[in-house]
Design a protein around this motif. Structure first.
Motif, short mmCIF file in Angstrom:
data_model
loop_
_atom_site.label_atom_id
_atom_site.label_comp_id
_atom_site.label_asym_id
_atom_site.label_seq_id
_atom_site.Cartn_x
_atom_site.Cartn_y
_atom_site.Cartn_z
N SER A 11 -23.14 -11.83 -5.38
CA SER A 11 -22.98 -13.27 -5.46
C SER A 11 -21.52 -13.70 -5.29
O SER A 11 -21.25 -14.85 -5.02
CB SER A 11 -23.50 -13.78 -6.79
OG SER A 11 -22.85 -13.08 -7.83
N HIS A 12 -20.59 -12.75 -5.44
CA HIS A 12 -19.18 -13.14 -5.31
C HIS A 12 -18.70 -12.91 -3.88
O HIS A 12 -19.00 -11.88 -3.28
CB HIS A 12 -18.32 -12.31 -6.26
CG HIS A 12 -18.61 -12.58 -7.70
ND1 HIS A 12 -18.39 -13.81 -8.27
CD2 HIS A 12 -19.10 -11.77 -8.66
CE1 HIS A 12 -18.75 -13.75 -9.55
NE2 HIS A 12 -19.19 -12.54 -9.81
N PRO A 13 -17.90 -13.85 -3.36
CA PRO A 13 -17.45 -13.68 -1.97
C PRO A 13 -16.61 -12.42 -1.79
O PRO A 13 -16.61 -11.84 -0.71
CB PRO A 13 -16.61 -14.94 -1.71
CG PRO A 13 -16.39 -15.58 -3.05
CD PRO A 13 -17.46 -15.10 -3.97
N HIS A 14 -15.93 -11.94 -2.86
CA HIS A 14 -15.05 -10.77 -2.65
C HIS A 14 -15.85 -9.51 -2.33
O HIS A 14 -15.31 -8.57 -1.76
CB HIS A 14 -14.12 -10.54 -3.85
CG HIS A 14 -14.77 -10.39 -5.18
ND1 HIS A 14 -14.77 -11.38 -6.14
CD2 HIS A 14 -15.41 -9.35 -5.75
CE1 HIS A 14 -15.38 -10.95 -7.22
NE2 HIS A 14 -15.78 -9.71 -7.02
N HIS A 15 -17.13 -9.47 -2.70
CA HIS A 15 -17.91 -8.27 -2.41
C HIS A 15 -18.12 -8.06 -0.91
O HIS A 15 -18.45 -6.97 -0.47
CB HIS A 15 -19.27 -8.32 -3.13
CG HIS A 15 -19.10 -8.27 -4.63
ND1 HIS A 15 -19.92 -8.93 -5.50
CD2 HIS A 15 -18.19 -7.63 -5.38
CE1 HIS A 15 -19.52 -8.70 -6.74
NE2 HIS A 15 -18.48 -7.93 -6.69
N LYS A 16 -17.91 -9.10 -0.16
CA LYS A 16 -18.07 -8.97 1.30
C LYS A 16 -16.75 -8.59 1.97
O LYS A 16 -16.71 -8.25 3.15
CB LYS A 16 -18.56 -10.30 1.88
CG LYS A 16 -19.94 -10.70 1.36
CD LYS A 16 -20.63 -11.63 2.35
CE LYS A 16 -22.08 -11.87 1.99
NZ LYS A 16 -22.25 -12.67 0.76
N ALA A 17 -15.65 -8.66 1.19
CA ALA A 17 -14.34 -8.33 1.78
C ALA A 17 -14.17 -6.81 1.83
O ALA A 17 -14.87 -6.07 1.14
CB ALA A 17 -13.22 -8.95 0.94
N ARG A 18 -13.24 -6.34 2.63
CA ARG A 18 -13.00 -4.90 2.79
C ARG A 18 -11.56 -4.59 2.44
O ARG A 18 -10.64 -5.24 2.94
CB ARG A 18 -13.22 -4.47 4.25
CG ARG A 18 -14.67 -4.38 4.65
CD ARG A 18 -15.34 -3.08 4.15
NE ARG A 18 -16.78 -3.19 4.21
CZ ARG A 18 -17.56 -3.64 3.23
NH1 ARG A 18 -17.04 -4.01 2.08
NH2 ARG A 18 -18.87 -3.72 3.37
N ALA A 19 -11.38 -3.57 1.63
CA ALA A 19 -10.03 -3.10 1.30
C ALA A 19 -9.32 -2.64 2.56
O ALA A 19 -9.96 -2.16 3.49
CB ALA A 19 -10.14 -1.93 0.34
N LEU A 20 -7.99 -2.76 2.58
CA LEU A 20 -7.23 -2.22 3.70
C LEU A 20 -7.00 -0.73 3.49
O LEU A 20 -6.67 -0.31 2.38
CB LEU A 20 -5.86 -2.91 3.78
CG LEU A 20 -5.80 -4.32 4.35
CD1 LEU A 20 -4.37 -4.85 4.29
CD2 LEU A 20 -6.30 -4.32 5.79
N PRO A 21 -7.18 0.08 4.54
CA PRO A 21 -6.86 1.51 4.40
C PRO A 21 -5.37 1.69 4.09
O PRO A 21 -4.55 0.84 4.46
CB PRO A 21 -7.19 2.09 5.78
CG PRO A 21 -7.97 1.05 6.49
CD PRO A 21 -7.63 -0.28 5.88
N ARG A 22 -5.01 2.79 3.43
CA ARG A 22 -3.61 3.08 3.16
C ARG A 22 -2.86 3.19 4.49
O ARG A 22 -3.43 3.64 5.49
CB ARG A 22 -3.45 4.41 2.40
CG ARG A 22 -4.09 4.47 1.02
CD ARG A 22 -3.53 3.53 0.01
NE ARG A 22 -2.11 3.73 -0.27
CZ ARG A 22 -1.37 2.88 -0.99
NH1 ARG A 22 -1.91 1.78 -1.49
NH2 ARG A 22 -0.11 3.13 -1.22
N GLY A 23 -1.63 2.78 4.48
CA GLY A 23 -0.81 2.92 5.69
C GLY A 23 -0.87 1.71 6.61
O GLY A 23 -0.03 1.55 7.49
N VAL A 24 -1.86 0.84 6.42
CA VAL A 24 -1.96 -0.37 7.24
C VAL A 24 -1.11 -1.46 6.58
O VAL A 24 -1.16 -1.62 5.36
CB VAL A 24 -3.44 -0.82 7.33
CG1 VAL A 24 -3.56 -2.19 7.98
CG2 VAL A 24 -4.26 0.22 8.06
N PRO A 25 -0.29 -2.20 7.37
CA PRO A 25 0.56 -3.22 6.75
C PRO A 25 -0.25 -4.22 5.93
O PRO A 25 -1.35 -4.60 6.31
CB PRO A 25 1.22 -3.92 7.95
CG PRO A 25 1.12 -2.94 9.06
CD PRO A 25 -0.11 -2.12 8.81
#
Ligand SMILES: Cc1cc2nc3c(=O)[nH]c(=O)nc-3n(C[C@H](O)[C@H](O)[C@H](O)COP(=O)(O)OP(=O)(O)OC[C@H]3O[C@@H](n4cnc5c(N)ncnc54)[C@H](O)[C@@H]3O)c2cc1C
Ligand code: SF4
Ligand code: SF4
Length: 316
Positions: free
Chosen positions: A9-23
């Motif tokens: 139900s939260h919008p953040h669950h659809k977001a994706r973490a940035l891989p390490r090393g990516v700005p």
């Protein structure tokens, strides 16, 4: 503990973490607080200390008021209701100072105030490489004692916090981490959040730390602990227990000019103004720690361990 699947139900669950090393979104100003290692990156524009300033609002949210600008102590030290110098009667071996932070955290866990503690251990191979964890046993908190004097992605365990289903949490961290945490704290599924902060200034990334050690210590590979001390010297403790001291005026400043992380050159929250309780050493007599109680929650945290501390007033 049974992992809980977060509801979608939260919008953040659809977001994706940035891989390490990516700005990161804050680019070269990023202090690697860890938020962007999680789906809470969804809130980065609002939460990141280097993209958005909302300090008075977050002070209000955390302490019930923002700092009094007509009061010099509050301008310098942030919202507070008390300050004291303290040290543990029986220091914890291997802690940064006397281990007040570790003692408060383990006591909060064993007395059931919290079910987990966000803190930072080091990796198996590198004493100074941070490894943030969600600790659920006193042994895990104890293993996180002593500073990792580098940028540390402490908030990278926030997804794990939500998935674990923990309702009462203590987070230990420095100012930039705590500012982002305060901004997203209502989205973590918690009922109680306690924040135990340390001051922080002039931090470095792991490569910068190596340069500092190699240009300043006579034996960089054996350093296990160091601190910029009140006697205007850097004290390095080595594996064999001996202490090496280097006067500040002996630092090779020409080789250290750009050693500090850009985030830390622009950091304005040395005193960790959004934590409930702050434990440092600045301003305390040599060998003592400096404690700032910002609100009643912080006082309750300190009260848990007062019987293990010697205290004295701080002077100006
Ligand atoms: C990067 C850094 C810079 C600091 N700079 C100052 C300063 O300029 N002036 C001052 O008065 N005090 C500073 N402190 C605080 C001080 O050095 C001690 O950490 C504090 O007094 C607590 O000592 P202790 O013996 O109670 O801690 P301990 O019981 O040894 O516990 C240390 C705690 O710090 C946490 N920690 C370790 N490394 C990091 C990290 N990189 N980021 C976030 N959390 C971490 C661990 O999770 C652990 O729980 C700094 C701390 C850090 C981490
Ligand atoms: S400081 Fe934290 S929130 Fe800001 S960009 Fe870096 S990781 Fe993301
Ligand atoms: S100096 Fe400021 S920006 Fe740098 S790690 Fe410490 S709190 Fe974060």
């Amino acid at each position: 503990m049974t992992p809980v699947q977060p509801s979608s139900s939260h919008p953040h669950h659809k977001a994706r973490a940035l891989p390490r090393g990516v700005p990161r979104p804050a680019k070269q100003l990023c202090s690697d607080c860890g938020l962007c290692d999680t789906y809470y990156i969804h809130y980065v524009r609002e939460a990141c200390a280097f993209l958005n300033q909302q300090f008075p609002q977050l002070e209000e949210q955390s302490h019930g008021r923002s700092r009094q600008l007509e009061s010099d102590p509050e301008v310098y030290f942030g919202v507070h209701q008390g300050m004291v110098a303290a040290r543990k009667r029986q220091p914890i071996a291997g802690a940064q100072w006397t281990g007040i932070v570790t003692t408060i955290a383990t006591t909060m866990l064993t007395q059931g105030l919290v079910e987990g503690v966000v803190c930072v251990q080091n990796t198996e191979t590198d004493r100074f490489q941070p490894q943030p964890i969600l600790a659920t046993t006193p042994a895990e908190i104890l293993a996180a004692r002593v500073n990792k004097p580098t940028l540390s992605p402490n908030l990278s365990v926030l997804e794990q916090v939500e998935r674990s289903g923990l309702k009462r949490l203590l987070v230990i961290g420095v100012g930039c981490q705590i500012q982002a945490l305060r901004s997203v704290q209502d989205r973590l599924g918690l009922e109680q959040l306690y924040v135990l902060g340390t001051p922080c200034v002039d931090n470095v990334n792991r490569a910068g730390l190596q340069r500092f050690l190699e240009t300043t210590s006579r034996s960089p590979d054996t350093v296990v602990h160091y601190e910029f001390m009140q006697d205007f010297r850097v004290h390095f403790r080595h594996q064999d227990g001996c202490t090496e001291t280097v006067p500040f005026f002996g630092l090779k400043t020409n080789q250290l000019k750009d050693v500090f992380a850009p985030s830390c050159m622009g950091c304005f929250d040395y005193v960790n103004g959004l934590a409930d309780l702050v434990v440092g050493y600045m301003g305390a007599p040599f060998g003592w720690q400096w404690i700032v109680v910002r609100n009643p929650r912080g006082q309750a945290m300190l009260d848990l361990v007062l019987d293990q501390l010697e205290t004295q007033p701080v002077d100006s």
